[in-house]
Design an enzyme around this catalytic site. Structure first.
Site, PDB file in Angstrom:
ATOM      1  N   TRP A 152      13.468  15.242  43.270  1.00 13.45           N
ATOM      2  CA  TRP A 152      12.848  15.817  44.473  1.00 13.45           C
ATOM      3  C   TRP A 152      13.248  15.018  45.708  1.00 13.45           C
ATOM      4  O   TRP A 152      13.454  15.580  46.781  1.00 13.45           O
ATOM      5  CB  TRP A 152      11.331  15.816  44.321  1.00 13.45           C
ATOM      6  N   HIS A 153      13.384  13.712  45.551  1.00 14.65           N
ATOM      7  CA  HIS A 153      13.683  12.871  46.705  1.00 14.65           C
ATOM      8  C   HIS A 153      15.094  13.080  47.236  1.00 14.65           C
ATOM      9  O   HIS A 153      15.330  12.890  48.437  1.00 14.65           O
ATOM     10  CB  HIS A 153      13.474  11.395  46.364  1.00 14.65           C
ATOM     11  N   GLY A 154      16.029  13.406  46.395  1.00 18.71           N
ATOM     12  CA  GLY A 154      17.373  13.593  46.912  1.00 18.71           C
ATOM     13  C   GLY A 154      18.363  13.977  45.837  1.00 18.71           C
ATOM     14  O   GLY A 154      18.121  13.814  44.638  1.00 18.71           O
TER      15      GLY A 154
END
Length: 511
Positions: free
Chosen positions: A328-330
């Site tokens: 989700w973060h990257g």
């Protein structure tokens, strides 16, 4: 538009508060909030509104259908459509470029080529897709009912204080606040809001940006023109510096968001709670990015089975949750490794409860547990911030850190004046220190003191909040007038004199 810009602080926010105060009792109050929020988001690029509206309008419509459905199976299919559509939208914008680039690199040795698709990532897409998705899921679970007024729903999805980088608010917590006619905030609430905004700006411009400057300097030392290895110990400066930067940067955004919302008499959830004093990974994730960790818990970990079942089943759920949290973060393998690292820590502390064993030794044991876990978190931050090419030099520098100890001890023994020594002896000592600054370890000495300068106040503020299980700005209501005034002056003059002139974007704008 950024929270740390003069346009936001002195033009946009005052005009929005004034406009809402005039329109709040009319039918146009919420429409005004929705319009200014859309302007806030689209001030950089107008096309950013397209995926935002696609998500919002689809889930608004699906929410109605799920609520009105007589057939539970049909309602479930509608929720699945919402989840698939949101995740597909997120995947297209966030992962297409990374996947096509990676696939192109894998196929190149085979003589095969595929086009690399470059897609610009709209800010906040990870935040508003998760927020909008939870709306339809909560309606399906019968934990919330849909709001029929589309303006109310749009204002919930786009509410500018938390739109770009959270906190990720649930509809049941935010939508009712926005839909009703709210009174003006009290004088005490306004004072707290302004203090939060000022403290958040202080955190961002003084602590986060300056710590980020140290990190960037280390990155430049590993650049293409670097002819020597990273000096011993500088890898630690990278890890510690980024730990301070990302915490102060993200916590500052959340604090400014909460303060801005309070001026509109809206309460946003707390997103951080002194996380670096945590003694184990479970406590850390109850205190770090709270809105995301609770979202992952309620909409991913618990549906997977949560703590129910055999130990291996629970461990699988923990790892899957953290892997997806990392993704989700990257887009990138290092984000996945960061998630895997935290998944392993959650599993490790379940198997070997280090913190519980150390806690038996009282305060010293708890302090040591926090010290150990903080360094485990810093290992994760290396994966989060570094590129694949930088991992090796950073770890080599960290592992070489003990090699500087003999040099430092030698200088101490050589130049340290004896008790009662005169001016000449102390001059020689200072000269030895200055010669040390131009030795091969000068980077570590200068960067180390710079890091202490910006890290120590952060720990003090968090410790004061930790004592009452609150964030430092929340202590404002417990302070007397003199303390409030002194702190306000400290923060204001700190921004004027110590803020990094090259102010950067908030890190989580990229997510």
């Amino acid at each position: 538009m950024h929270f740390n810009s003069l346009n936001y602080i002195f033009i946009f926010l005052p005009l929005v508060v004034a406009g809402w105060a005039l329109l709040r009792t009319t039918a146009y109050g919420n429409l005004f909030i929705a319009l200014v929020s859309l302007y806030f988001y689209a001030s950089a690029e107008l096309w950013y509104l397209l995926p935002l509206f696609a998500t919002a309008l689809l889930d608004y419509w699906i929410g109605q259908k799920v609520h009105d459905a007589k057939d539970r199976a049909w309602a479930k299919r509608m929720v699945v459509i919402s989840i698939v559509a949101n995740l597909a939208l997120l995947a297209v914008f966030k992962y297409t470029t990374w996947l096509t680039t990676s696939l192109s690199g894998l196929l190149a040795p085979l003589g095969l080529t595929i086009p690399i698709i470059l897609i610009v990532l709209p800010p906040a897409i990870s935040f508003y897709t998760f927020q909008s998705m939870s709306y339809t899921i909560d309606i399906y679970r019968k934990e919330f009912h849909p709001y029929r007024n589309v303006v109310d729903y749009i204002s919930f999805v786009t509410f500018f204080p938390h739109l770009v980088a959270g906190p990720i608010m649930r509809a049941r917590d935010l939508l009712p606040q926005l839909a009703r006619s709210r009174p003006l905030p009290s004088a005490q609430t306004v004072s707290l809001a302004l203090f939060m905004i000022l403290f958040g700006l202080f955190q961002k411009t003084v602590f986060a940006d300056n710590a980020g400057g140290l990190v960037e300097t280390v990155v430049q030392m590993m650049g293409p023109g670097a002819k020597t290895p990273l000096p011993p110990g500088i890898g630690l400066i990278f890890a510690y510096g980024f730990a301070i930067q990302i915490y102060c940067d993200f916590a500052a955004y959340s604090t400014i968001a909460r303060g801005s919302a309070k001026l509109l008499n809206v309460e946003l959830m707390r997103n951080f709670l002194t996380p670096y004093f945590s003694t184990n990974p479970s406590e850390f994730w109850r205190r770090w990015h709270i809105s995301l960790s609770t979202w992952l818990r309620d909409y991913l970990y618990v549906p997977l089975g949560g703590n129910r079942g055999a130990s291996w089943f629970v461990m699988r759920n923990l790892m899957l949750t953290m892997l997806l949290g990392g993704l989700w973060h990257g887009a990138g393998i290092l984000f996945i490794l960061w998630g895997a690292w935290h998944g392993l820590l959650l599993i490790l502390y379940r198997l070997v409860p280090i913190d519980q064993w150390l806690a038996r030794f009282g305060f010293a044991g708890k302090a040591l547990a926090a010290f150990i876990f903080f360094h485990l978190v810093c290992i994760g931050w290396i994966f989060f911030r570094a590129t694949p090419e930088q991992i090796g030099p950073i770890w080599s520098s960290i592992l070489a850190t003990p090699s500087i100890i003999p040099d430092l001890l030698q200088r101490y023994e050589q130049y340290m004046p004896a008790s009662g020594a005169g001016y000449g002896a102390w001059s020689a000592f200072i000269g030895g220190v200055l010669r040390g600054l131009v030795s091969e370890n000068w980077y570590l000495i200068v960067f180390g003191w710079g890091l202490v300068l910006f890290a120590a106040p952060v720990l003090v503020f968090d410790y004061l909040g930790r004592r009452r299980n609150e964030e430092f700005p929340d202590l404002f209501l417990r302070m007397n007038t003199v303390t409030r005034a002194v702190l306000a002056l400290v923060f204001l003059y700190g921004i004027i004199f110590f803020a990094r002139r090259q102010a950067g974007e908030f890190i989580y704008f990229a997510f």
